[in-house]
Design a protein around this motif. Structure first.
Motif, short mmCIF file in Angstrom:
data_model
loop_
_atom_site.label_atom_id
_atom_site.label_comp_id
_atom_site.label_asym_id
_atom_site.label_seq_id
_atom_site.Cartn_x
_atom_site.Cartn_y
_atom_site.Cartn_z
N ARG A 182 0.81 -1.20 0.00
CA ARG A 182 0.00 0.00 0.00
C ARG A 182 0.84 1.26 0.00
NH1 ARG A 182 -4.05 -2.59 -1.14
NH2 ARG A 182 -3.65 -1.30 -2.93
N ALA A 183 2.16 1.11 -0.04
CA ALA A 183 3.03 2.28 0.00
C ALA A 183 2.99 3.02 -1.33
CB ALA A 183 4.45 1.88 0.33
N LEU A 184 3.10 4.33 -1.28
CA LEU A 184 3.23 5.10 -2.49
C LEU A 184 4.69 5.44 -2.68
CD1 LEU A 184 0.08 7.36 -2.21
CD2 LEU A 184 0.37 5.30 -3.53
N VAL A 185 5.07 6.66 -2.39
CA VAL A 185 6.47 7.04 -2.53
C VAL A 185 7.05 7.29 -1.15
CG1 VAL A 185 6.23 8.01 -4.82
CG2 VAL A 185 5.75 9.43 -2.85
N GLY A 186 8.37 7.32 -1.08
CA GLY A 186 9.02 7.53 0.21
C GLY A 186 10.27 8.36 0.06
N GLY A 187 11.08 8.39 1.12
CA GLY A 187 12.22 9.28 1.17
C GLY A 187 13.57 8.61 1.04
N ASP A 188 13.63 7.34 0.67
CA ASP A 188 14.91 6.64 0.51
C ASP A 188 15.46 6.89 -0.89
OD1 ASP A 188 13.94 5.67 2.89
OD2 ASP A 188 14.71 3.65 2.58
N TRP A 189 16.77 7.07 -0.99
CA TRP A 189 17.36 7.26 -2.32
C TRP A 189 18.82 6.85 -2.31
CZ3 TRP A 189 18.16 11.33 0.98
CH2 TRP A 189 19.33 12.08 0.83
N PHE A 190 19.35 6.61 -3.51
CA PHE A 190 20.78 6.43 -3.69
C PHE A 190 21.21 7.22 -4.91
CE2 PHE A 190 18.84 2.71 -5.77
CZ PHE A 190 19.36 2.81 -7.04
N GLU A 191 22.51 7.50 -4.97
CA GLU A 191 23.00 8.41 -5.99
C GLU A 191 24.49 8.16 -6.22
OE1 GLU A 191 22.91 10.16 -8.63
OE2 GLU A 191 21.64 11.80 -7.89
N VAL A 223 23.84 7.39 -0.24
CA VAL A 223 22.58 6.77 0.11
C VAL A 223 21.98 7.58 1.24
CG1 VAL A 223 23.52 5.12 1.79
CG2 VAL A 223 21.38 4.60 0.64
N GLY A 224 20.66 7.85 1.15
CA GLY A 224 20.03 8.70 2.16
C GLY A 224 18.62 8.26 2.46
N ASP A 225 18.10 8.78 3.58
CA ASP A 225 16.77 8.39 4.03
C ASP A 225 16.13 9.58 4.73
OD1 ASP A 225 14.50 7.23 4.99
OD2 ASP A 225 15.48 5.70 6.19
N VAL A 226 15.14 10.18 4.07
CA VAL A 226 14.38 11.26 4.69
C VAL A 226 13.38 10.66 5.67
CG1 VAL A 226 12.76 13.16 4.26
CG2 VAL A 226 14.61 12.70 2.64
N MET A 227 13.27 11.25 6.83
CA MET A 227 12.38 10.72 7.86
C MET A 227 10.93 10.83 7.41
SD MET A 227 14.19 12.12 11.35
CE MET A 227 15.92 11.70 11.68
N LEU A 255 26.10 0.01 0.40
CA LEU A 255 25.44 1.04 1.18
C LEU A 255 23.95 0.74 1.19
CD1 LEU A 255 28.07 2.31 -0.22
CD2 LEU A 255 27.00 4.52 0.18
N PHE A 256 23.25 1.07 2.28
CA PHE A 256 21.84 0.69 2.38
C PHE A 256 21.12 1.61 3.37
CE2 PHE A 256 24.49 -1.70 5.28
CZ PHE A 256 23.86 -1.55 6.51
N THR A 257 19.80 1.64 3.27
CA THR A 257 18.98 2.35 4.25
C THR A 257 18.50 1.37 5.31
OG1 THR A 257 17.03 2.07 2.84
CG2 THR A 257 18.26 4.12 2.62
N ASP A 258 17.97 1.91 6.42
CA ASP A 258 17.69 1.06 7.57
C ASP A 258 16.60 0.02 7.34
OD1 ASP A 258 15.56 2.77 7.47
OD2 ASP A 258 15.97 3.78 9.37
N GLY A 259 15.74 0.23 6.33
CA GLY A 259 14.71 -0.76 6.07
C GLY A 259 15.25 -2.12 5.71
N LEU A 260 16.48 -2.19 5.23
CA LEU A 260 17.07 -3.48 4.87
C LEU A 260 17.29 -4.36 6.08
CD1 LEU A 260 18.46 -5.32 2.70
CD2 LEU A 260 20.61 -4.16 3.31
#
Length: 419
Positions: free
Chosen positions: A216-225, A238-242, A355-360
């Motif tokens: 049910r998720a739409l978009v979020g704040g995780d990204w890599f570059e 790699v970043g994660d917007v709260m 590199l990873f965000t905390d959801g992993l």
């Protein structure tokens, strides 16, 4: 007249129950099952619900129900303490005392009220009705077919209940399909934002991946570059917007744009974070974010790290073993506090950096050190490249069922053949 009043009262009760029983979720299949169960119970017949998908796609049988099983389900719910949903049935028993002429006229008018009618009914015959899953003049989303063996034909009240339930289900199906289309668009937007990083130097192999948080998720704040720097170097991000949702995605894109501009000055990673933190802190509307930067220098075989409240990366050796990189961790971006420090370590050509965000790694109710230890305990196939590392880690940590967004970025120094 009293008998007709009783029939109309039963019809009204059935219509009210339809509102409460059909469309309790935003799932298309569930709505079709609810429709079939409701009609099988109230019309005391066999019900099938067929739906159409994309133009040109074959019709799909979405649900079916029999009167006996629907009644059993209703009886079981009543025995468990629930209110029986079939108490207002509009079957032949409810309208059996209505004048025969009126019932016959109602069935005869079914050709106009219903898209198809077949069978004459009667004690030994079969009666059947088919109505479109549609609201007024909208394109039908499918067809509902009700058949009944033996007993009377369908009354005018039963036809009304059938048409009302079909229209109600069609409206809910339309909403469900609109939601699916919206989510699909949002997911493609999110993947376009995170899955097309800037091109690194060709002396670096890169692979990345993004998974949304649940269906049910739409978009979020995780990204890599990745940002190409001078002298063959590349900056990995790699970043994660709260938070989640569209606001987080908007802030994520703002962070990403600002970081590209700052990184283009070729500052060391900790100074990039410091500058970005001060810029973001001036905007009170911007959400805080964690961020990890790694500047990879293939010519020197080294990587320089700087962290703004982010989890440490992991390095997979050529033999597949994993090692967490110990880093000093500064505050998240947007606080204006600063205090970021660099750390440099060797990066051999056979090693793959992840590199990873905390959801992993994070799991509800589990200490983060335990979560990181699970990642560090992984043993991948020897000589796994970035793409295989991403696939294996996502699979082994069951990231497809994570409670939070997941973004991962893997990199390995490309080995050039000797001249």
């Amino acid at each position: 007249m009293a008998e007709r009043d009783e029939a109309l009262l039963a019809r009204t009760r059935a219509l009210e129950e339809a509102i409460g029983e059909i469309g309790t979720t935003l799932d298309e299949t569930s709505t079709c099952r609810e429709l079939a169960g409701f009609l099988a119970r109230h019309l005391r017949g066999s019900v099938t619900v067929d739906v159409v998908g994309e133009p040109g796609a074959p019709v799909r049988r979405a649900a079916s129900a029999e009167a006996a099983s629907a009644e059993a389900a209703s009886t079981g719910a009543a025995a468990a303490g629930s209110t029986p949903t079939g108490s207002g049935s509009v079957g032949s028993g409810s309208v059996g005392s209505a004048p025969t002429e009126e019932r016959t006229a109602g069935a005869a008018g079914a050709a106009d009220a219903v898209s198809a009618g077949f069978g004459g009914g009667g004690a030994s015959g079969a009666a059947g009705l088919a109505v479109p899953l549609a609201v007024h003049d909208e394109d039908p989303l499918g067809t509902v077919i009700v058949t009944r063996d033996g007993g009377p034909g369908f009354s005018v009240d039963e036809i009304a209940v059938l048409r009302h339930a079909a229209r109600l289900a069609a409206r809910h199906l339309g909403h469900a399909r609109l939601l699916v289309a919206t989510e699909d668009t949002a997911l493609h937007l999110q993947r376009a934002l995170v899955a097309e990083p800037g091109r690194p130097h060709p002396n670096l192999e890169i692979a990345g991946g993004y998974l949304p948080a649940g269906p049910r998720a739409l978009v979020g704040g995780d990204w890599f570059e990745t940002v190409r720097l001078h002298f063959g170097r590349s900056l990995l991000v790699v970043g994660d917007v709260m938070g989640h949702g569209l606001d987080a995605a908007v802030d994520m894109n703002a962070y990403r744009t600002a970081l590209r501009e700052v990184a283009a000055t070729d500052l060391p990673p900790h100074r990039v974070l410091r500058h970005l933190d001060s810029v973001v802190a001036e905007d009170d509307a911007r959400r805080p974010a964690t961020c990890l930067l790694v500047r990879v220098d293939p010519a020197r075989g080294a990587a320089t790290f700087a962290s703004a409240g982010h989890l440490p990366p992991v390095v997979f050796a050529a033999d597949g073993s994993a090692e967490l990189v110990g880093l000093p961790v500064g505050p998240p971006l947007g606080t204006g506090v600063g205090g970021y420090e660099p750390t440099t370590r060797p990066l051999a050509p056979g090693e793959t950096l992840l590199l990873f965000t905390d959801g992993l790694v994070e799991r509800r109710g589990e200490d983060i050190d335990v979560s990181l230890a699970r990642l560090a305990a992984l043993r991948l196939p020897a000589d796994s490249g970035p793409e295989q590392v991403v696939e294996e880690v996502l699979r082994r940590l069951d990231a497809h069922h994570a409670e939070d967004d997941v973004a991962v970025l893997a990199a390995r120094i490309r080995v050039r053949p000797a001249p």
